[in-house]
Scaffold this motif. Sequence first.
Motif, PDB file in Angstrom:
ATOM      1  N   PRO A  13      -9.618   3.952  -9.060  1.00  0.00           N
ATOM      2  CA  PRO A  13     -10.492   4.888  -8.336  1.00  0.00           C
ATOM      3  C   PRO A  13     -10.880   6.065  -9.240  1.00  0.00           C
ATOM      4  O   PRO A  13     -10.014   6.710  -9.829  1.00  0.00           O
ATOM      5  N   LYS A  14     -12.146   6.294  -9.373  1.00  0.00           N
ATOM      6  CA  LYS A  14     -12.627   7.360 -10.277  1.00  0.00           C
ATOM      7  C   LYS A  14     -12.143   8.739  -9.862  1.00  0.00           C
ATOM      8  O   LYS A  14     -11.982   9.620 -10.693  1.00  0.00           O
ATOM      9  N   ASP A  15     -11.870   8.914  -8.563  1.00  0.00           N
ATOM     10  CA  ASP A  15     -11.384  10.221  -8.108  1.00  0.00           C
ATOM     11  C   ASP A  15      -9.847  10.232  -7.986  1.00  0.00           C
ATOM     12  O   ASP A  15      -9.274  11.205  -7.491  1.00  0.00           O
ATOM     13  N   LEU A  16      -9.185   9.165  -8.454  1.00  0.00           N
ATOM     14  CA  LEU A  16      -7.723   9.039  -8.403  1.00  0.00           C
ATOM     15  C   LEU A  16      -7.162   9.188  -6.995  1.00  0.00           C
ATOM     16  O   LEU A  16      -6.063   9.683  -6.798  1.00  0.00           O
ATOM     17  N   THR A  17      -7.928   8.733  -6.036  1.00  0.00           N
ATOM     18  CA  THR A  17      -7.480   8.727  -4.649  1.00  0.00           C
ATOM     19  C   THR A  17      -7.408   7.283  -4.183  1.00  0.00           C
ATOM     20  O   THR A  17      -8.402   6.567  -4.245  1.00  0.00           O
ATOM     21  N   ALA A  18      -6.232   6.861  -3.729  1.00  0.00           N
ATOM     22  CA  ALA A  18      -6.075   5.512  -3.221  1.00  0.00           C
ATOM     23  C   ALA A  18      -6.767   5.398  -1.870  1.00  0.00           C
ATOM     24  O   ALA A  18      -6.803   6.350  -1.094  1.00  0.00           O
ATOM     25  N   GLY A  26       0.789  -1.228   0.000  1.00  0.00           N
ATOM     26  CA  GLY A  26       0.000   0.000   0.000  1.00  0.00           C
ATOM     27  C   GLY A  26       0.817   1.272   0.000  1.00  0.00           C
ATOM     28  O   GLY A  26       0.271   2.361   0.128  1.00  0.00           O
ATOM     29  N   GLU A  27       2.131   1.163  -0.165  1.00  0.00           N
ATOM     30  CA  GLU A  27       3.004   2.340  -0.160  1.00  0.00           C
ATOM     31  C   GLU A  27       3.040   3.069  -1.496  1.00  0.00           C
ATOM     32  O   GLU A  27       3.511   4.201  -1.572  1.00  0.00           O
ATOM     33  N   LEU A  28       2.616   2.402  -2.577  1.00  0.00           N
ATOM     34  CA  LEU A  28       2.876   2.898  -3.923  1.00  0.00           C
ATOM     35  C   LEU A  28       1.615   2.894  -4.766  1.00  0.00           C
ATOM     36  O   LEU A  28       0.786   1.983  -4.669  1.00  0.00           O
ATOM     37  N   ILE A  29       1.505   3.900  -5.611  1.00  0.00           N
ATOM     38  CA  ILE A  29       0.536   3.928  -6.694  1.00  0.00           C
ATOM     39  C   ILE A  29       1.356   3.770  -7.969  1.00  0.00           C
ATOM     40  O   ILE A  29       2.283   4.544  -8.212  1.00  0.00           O
ATOM     41  N   LEU A  30       1.024   2.773  -8.767  1.00  0.00           N
ATOM     42  CA  LEU A  30       1.733   2.523 -10.023  1.00  0.00           C
ATOM     43  C   LEU A  30       0.817   2.893 -11.174  1.00  0.00           C
ATOM     44  O   LEU A  30      -0.317   2.409 -11.256  1.00  0.00           O
ATOM     45  N   ILE A  31       1.309   3.750 -12.055  1.00  0.00           N
ATOM     46  CA  ILE A  31       0.536   4.188 -13.210  1.00  0.00           C
ATOM     47  C   ILE A  31       1.149   3.596 -14.470  1.00  0.00           C
ATOM     48  O   ILE A  31       2.320   3.831 -14.775  1.00  0.00           O
ATOM     49  N   ASP A  32       0.344   2.816 -15.182  1.00  0.00           N
ATOM     50  CA  ASP A  32       0.755   2.211 -16.447  1.00  0.00           C
ATOM     51  C   ASP A  32       0.390   3.200 -17.548  1.00  0.00           C
ATOM     52  O   ASP A  32      -0.785   3.421 -17.822  1.00  0.00           O
ATOM     53  N   VAL A  33       1.400   3.799 -18.181  1.00  0.00           N
ATOM     54  CA  VAL A  33       1.190   4.887 -19.137  1.00  0.00           C
ATOM     55  C   VAL A  33       1.100   4.404 -20.587  1.00  0.00           C
ATOM     56  O   VAL A  33       1.078   5.212 -21.501  1.00  0.00           O
ATOM     57  N   ARG A  34       1.030   3.096 -20.777  1.00  0.00           N
ATOM     58  CA  ARG A  34       0.975   2.558 -22.135  1.00  0.00           C
ATOM     59  C   ARG A  34      -0.384   2.814 -22.781  1.00  0.00           C
ATOM     60  O   ARG A  34      -1.265   3.426 -22.190  1.00  0.00           O
ATOM     61  N   THR A  35      -0.547   2.311 -23.990  1.00  0.00           N
ATOM     62  CA  THR A  35      -1.787   2.507 -24.742  1.00  0.00           C
ATOM     63  C   THR A  35      -2.798   1.416 -24.417  1.00  0.00           C
ATOM     64  O   THR A  35      -2.426   0.324 -23.981  1.00  0.00           O
ATOM     65  N   PRO A  36      -4.074   1.677 -24.679  1.00  0.00           N
ATOM     66  CA  PRO A  36      -5.083   0.635 -24.475  1.00  0.00           C
ATOM     67  C   PRO A  36      -4.771  -0.652 -25.252  1.00  0.00           C
ATOM     68  O   PRO A  36      -5.016  -1.745 -24.734  1.00  0.00           O
ATOM     69  N   GLN A  37      -4.239  -0.542 -26.458  1.00  0.00           N
ATOM     70  CA  GLN A  37      -3.905  -1.755 -27.203  1.00  0.00           C
ATOM     71  C   GLN A  37      -2.811  -2.548 -26.492  1.00  0.00           C
ATOM     72  O   GLN A  37      -2.867  -3.782 -26.435  1.00  0.00           O
ATOM     73  N   GLU A  38      -1.833  -1.862 -25.929  1.00  0.00           N
ATOM     74  CA  GLU A  38      -0.782  -2.561 -25.184  1.00  0.00           C
ATOM     75  C   GLU A  38      -1.347  -3.245 -23.942  1.00  0.00           C
ATOM     76  O   GLU A  38      -0.947  -4.362 -23.605  1.00  0.00           O
ATOM     77  N   TRP A  39      -2.291  -2.592 -23.280  1.00  0.00           N
ATOM     78  CA  TRP A  39      -2.925  -3.212 -22.110  1.00  0.00           C
ATOM     79  C   TRP A  39      -3.672  -4.472 -22.524  1.00  0.00           C
ATOM     80  O   TRP A  39      -3.618  -5.488 -21.834  1.00  0.00           O
ATOM     81  N   ASN A  82      -2.884  12.141  -3.101  1.00  0.00           N
ATOM     82  CA  ASN A  82      -2.256  11.001  -2.431  1.00  0.00           C
ATOM     83  C   ASN A  82      -0.892  11.395  -1.871  1.00  0.00           C
ATOM     84  O   ASN A  82       0.126  10.791  -2.213  1.00  0.00           O
ATOM     85  N   PRO A  83      -0.843  12.411  -1.020  1.00  0.00           N
ATOM     86  CA  PRO A  83       0.453  12.928  -0.561  1.00  0.00           C
ATOM     87  C   PRO A  83       1.265  11.947   0.288  1.00  0.00           C
ATOM     88  O   PRO A  83       2.470  12.133   0.434  1.00  0.00           O
ATOM     89  N   HIS A  84       0.638  10.928   0.821  1.00  0.00           N
ATOM     90  CA  HIS A  84       1.358   9.993   1.689  1.00  0.00           C
ATOM     91  C   HIS A  84       1.709   8.682   0.988  1.00  0.00           C
ATOM     92  O   HIS A  84       2.060   7.708   1.647  1.00  0.00           O
TER      93      HIS A  84
END
Length: 153
Positions: free
Chosen positions: A147-152, A40-53, A83-85
């Motif tokens: 999360p729709k509000d981008l809050t973990a 729970g320490e990390l938020i990981l954002i996958d920046v690839r394209t929908p086709q890659e996903w 998500n400052p923490h």
Amino acid sequence: MLTRRHFILALSALTLIPAAAVADTKTLTAEDAYDRLQSGELILIDVRTPQEWLDSGVAEGAWPLDMREPDFGRWIMATLERNPHRDVAVICRSGNRSGRLMDLFAQNGIDTVLDVSEGMLGGPRGTGWIPTGLPTVSVKEAYEALPKDLTAD
């Protein structure tokens, strides 16, 4: 001073800029990122394209946010602000796009984002999430967990 507008414009232009030398960045291995996601320490954002996903799945626990989308800059800024923490990291296919993002973050005074520089499939920076045997989920599952509000939690 970085303003949201300047940052968003810079992110929009990023896809037009060829890869440059990677700046001195904070990096994580895929295994470290997975461990930190699980704790729970990390938020990981996958920046690839929908086709890659669709082709390879999304790292289990990652948020699929296509960096080519016009709202990507707003999404990143909202994630950092809400998500400052938690640490935030980015991952792409092989580390090139995430490296360019890291350069852009550094140019704009954002030094809190981490880079999973070996990417999902691996390359010169490491083995990669999938070849290491770390779990993936379908893009549908990843979107449903986002999360729709981008809050973990």
